[in-house]
Motif scaffolding. Structure first.
Motif, PDB file in Angstrom:
ATOM      1  N   UNK A 135       0.828  -1.202   0.000  1.00  0.00           N
ATOM      2  CA  UNK A 135       0.000   0.000   0.000  1.00  0.00           C
ATOM      3  C   UNK A 135       0.864   1.255   0.000  1.00  0.00           C
ATOM      4  N   UNK A 136       1.981   1.212   0.692  1.00  0.00           N
ATOM      5  CA  UNK A 136       2.891   2.366   0.706  1.00  0.00           C
ATOM      6  C   UNK A 136       3.491   2.605  -0.684  1.00  0.00           C
ATOM      7  N   UNK A 137       3.791   1.527  -1.399  1.00  0.00           N
ATOM      8  CA  UNK A 137       4.292   1.682  -2.762  1.00  0.00           C
ATOM      9  C   UNK A 137       3.207   2.310  -3.639  1.00  0.00           C
ATOM     10  N   UNK A 138       1.983   1.876  -3.443  1.00  0.00           N
ATOM     11  CA  UNK A 138       0.874   2.435  -4.216  1.00  0.00           C
ATOM     12  C   UNK A 138       0.698   3.923  -3.933  1.00  0.00           C
ATOM     13  N   UNK A 155      -8.922   8.112   1.243  1.00  0.00           N
ATOM     14  CA  UNK A 155      -8.386   9.458   1.047  1.00  0.00           C
ATOM     15  C   UNK A 155      -7.406   9.572  -0.115  1.00  0.00           C
ATOM     16  N   UNK A 156      -7.069   8.452  -0.743  1.00  0.00           N
ATOM     17  CA  UNK A 156      -6.003   8.470  -1.745  1.00  0.00           C
ATOM     18  C   UNK A 156      -6.352   9.360  -2.941  1.00  0.00           C
ATOM     19  N   UNK A 157      -7.587   9.291  -3.408  1.00  0.00           N
ATOM     20  CA  UNK A 157      -7.981  10.098  -4.548  1.00  0.00           C
ATOM     21  C   UNK A 157      -7.936  11.583  -4.251  1.00  0.00           C
ATOM     22  N   UNK A 158      -8.444  11.961  -3.083  1.00  0.00           N
ATOM     23  CA  UNK A 158      -8.447  13.377  -2.700  1.00  0.00           C
ATOM     24  C   UNK A 158      -7.023  13.897  -2.546  1.00  0.00           C
ATOM     25  N   UNK A 159      -6.152  13.091  -1.969  1.00  0.00           N
ATOM     26  CA  UNK A 159      -4.772  13.534  -1.731  1.00  0.00           C
ATOM     27  C   UNK A 159      -3.956  13.616  -3.013  1.00  0.00           C
ATOM     28  N   UNK A 170     -17.904  -4.779   5.263  1.00  0.00           N
ATOM     29  CA  UNK A 170     -17.988  -3.460   5.909  1.00  0.00           C
ATOM     30  C   UNK A 170     -17.039  -2.465   5.237  1.00  0.00           C
ATOM     31  N   UNK A 171     -15.867  -2.958   4.854  1.00  0.00           N
ATOM     32  CA  UNK A 171     -14.896  -2.091   4.175  1.00  0.00           C
ATOM     33  C   UNK A 171     -15.442  -1.641   2.828  1.00  0.00           C
ATOM     34  N   UNK A 172     -16.068  -2.535   2.097  1.00  0.00           N
ATOM     35  CA  UNK A 172     -16.655  -2.181   0.800  1.00  0.00           C
ATOM     36  C   UNK A 172     -17.720  -1.091   0.976  1.00  0.00           C
ATOM     37  N   UNK A 229      -7.893   0.563   4.759  1.00  0.00           N
ATOM     38  CA  UNK A 229      -9.087   1.058   4.065  1.00  0.00           C
ATOM     39  C   UNK A 229      -9.196   2.567   4.216  1.00  0.00           C
ATOM     40  N   UNK A 230      -8.844   3.101   5.365  1.00  0.00           N
ATOM     41  CA  UNK A 230      -8.866   4.558   5.565  1.00  0.00           C
ATOM     42  C   UNK A 230      -7.909   5.260   4.602  1.00  0.00           C
ATOM     43  N   UNK A 231      -6.768   4.644   4.341  1.00  0.00           N
ATOM     44  CA  UNK A 231      -5.816   5.223   3.382  1.00  0.00           C
ATOM     45  C   UNK A 231      -6.444   5.258   1.986  1.00  0.00           C
TER      46      UNK A 231
END
Length: 335
Positions: free
Chosen positions: A219-222, A263-267, A292-294, A258-260
């Protein structure tokens, strides 16, 4: 009704079928779509498709228009209304009665005179609308146009899963017209510092198995790819993140991941699509966490898809349609 979303939104849908109207609301609502108006107009004895397209073109609450149409009352008037609407807003159209069998069914359903497919396709393309071939594809494209974020090019960074999933993802993205660009040198240098033991193994798509199942590194690489100007788009196979649930504090780690994504698109300011279908794990704890994540991603306005193929094809069409609309707008402005 509890199955309908209670909030209003920016999607206008006109449908010559009540059941299709219902399905678009429920399927789209489950993926975060919200509607300004949904109008089922049946046999078009009073208001017809041209009236409704003109209304949505002028409606300030509607930013994306979708339509299911079986037949048109006045071909010339319909084309002018469609051209007006598509010049102002994205328009996605599903045509009922594309085949001989479909035309027969349309005649018995709404007494619609379904047009020849070649003529219809030419008219839709010339007007500047986007034609789809199924109700699911219509929802997929409206999700892209409404929720994915700005598409400025075709270069895509991909979190592709693991092993064969990554290889298949690369093929699917390329076939969808996307550019699966190699990692640029500055990103590779950043990876060398962050992941000194594995950086030279990492490519695009990111293979999560190289970095270890259920770990944050993929996820950090992404995130680095999303922040890098070499990539216009990011496609994330979030199914690989489900392996976090195997750990002792899995729900906490999975929730943070999931929280990351929320916000990824906005950031990044880029088009983001997340693949998260039904969980591959079947035990109740992990199933509930994934579902729940979906729901959480949809509620946060993230463009979610059930599988990589569907997401990649939607992203490819979204990029091309957005570019064509921009070309049309520029041409009209210079005329």
């Amino acid at each position: 009704d509890e199955i309908f979303p209670h909030e209003s939104g920016n999607v206008g849908f006109l449908s010559q079928s009540g059941s299709h109207a219902f399905r678009v609301i429920t399927r789209g609502g489950a993926r975060g779509l919200r509607f300004s108006k949904v109008i089922s107009y049946g046999n078009a004895m009073d208001l017809n498709e041209a009236d409704l397209l003109t209304h949505f073109a002028e409606d300030p609450d509607t930013e994306v228009i979708a339509a299911y149409i079986e037949g048109v009352r006045d071909g010339r008037r319909f084309f002018e209304a469609l051209r007006l609407a598509a010049a102002r807003k994205p328009v996605v159209i599903l045509k009922g009665g594309r085949t001989a069998a479909g035309r027969t069914a349309a005649a018995s359903h709404t007494a619609a005179l379904a047009s020849e497919q070649a003529v219809w396709q030419a008219a839709v393309r010339q007007a500047g609308a986007l034609e789809v071939s199924s109700l699911n594809e219509l929802v997929d494209m409206v999700v892209a146009l409404t929720l994915a974020g700005p598409a400025k090019g075709s270069s895509v960074g991909v979190l592709g899963g693991a092993g064969g999933d990554s290889v298949e993802t690369a093929d699917i993205c390329h076939e969808a017209g996307l550019d699966v660009a190699p990692l640029p040198q500055d990103l590779r240098e950043a990876l060398r510092e962050k992941l000194p033991h594995t950086w030279d193994w990492i490519g695009n798509p990111v293979d999560g198995s190289i970095l270890g199942w259920g770990r944050f590194e993929a996820l950090e690489v992404t995130q680095l790819m999303a922040a890098n100007p070499a990539y216009d788009l990011v496609l994330i196979n979030a199914r690989s993140l489900e392996h976090m649930l195997n750990q002792e504090d899995g729900e906490k780690l999975f929730g943070e991941a999931i929280d990351i994504l929320k916000n990824l698109g906005k950031e990044s300011g880029k088009a983001i699509m997340v693949v998260m279908g039904e969980p591959e794990f079947r035990d109740e704890r992990r199933w509930k966490a994934a579902m729940d994540a979906r729901e959480g991603l949809a509620a946060a306005g993230v463009a979610i898809y059930s599988d990589i193929g569907t997401a990649a094809r939607a992203m490819g069409r979204y990029v091309r349609y957005t570019a064509k609309r921009q070309e049309r707008a520029a041409s009209a402005a210079s005329a």
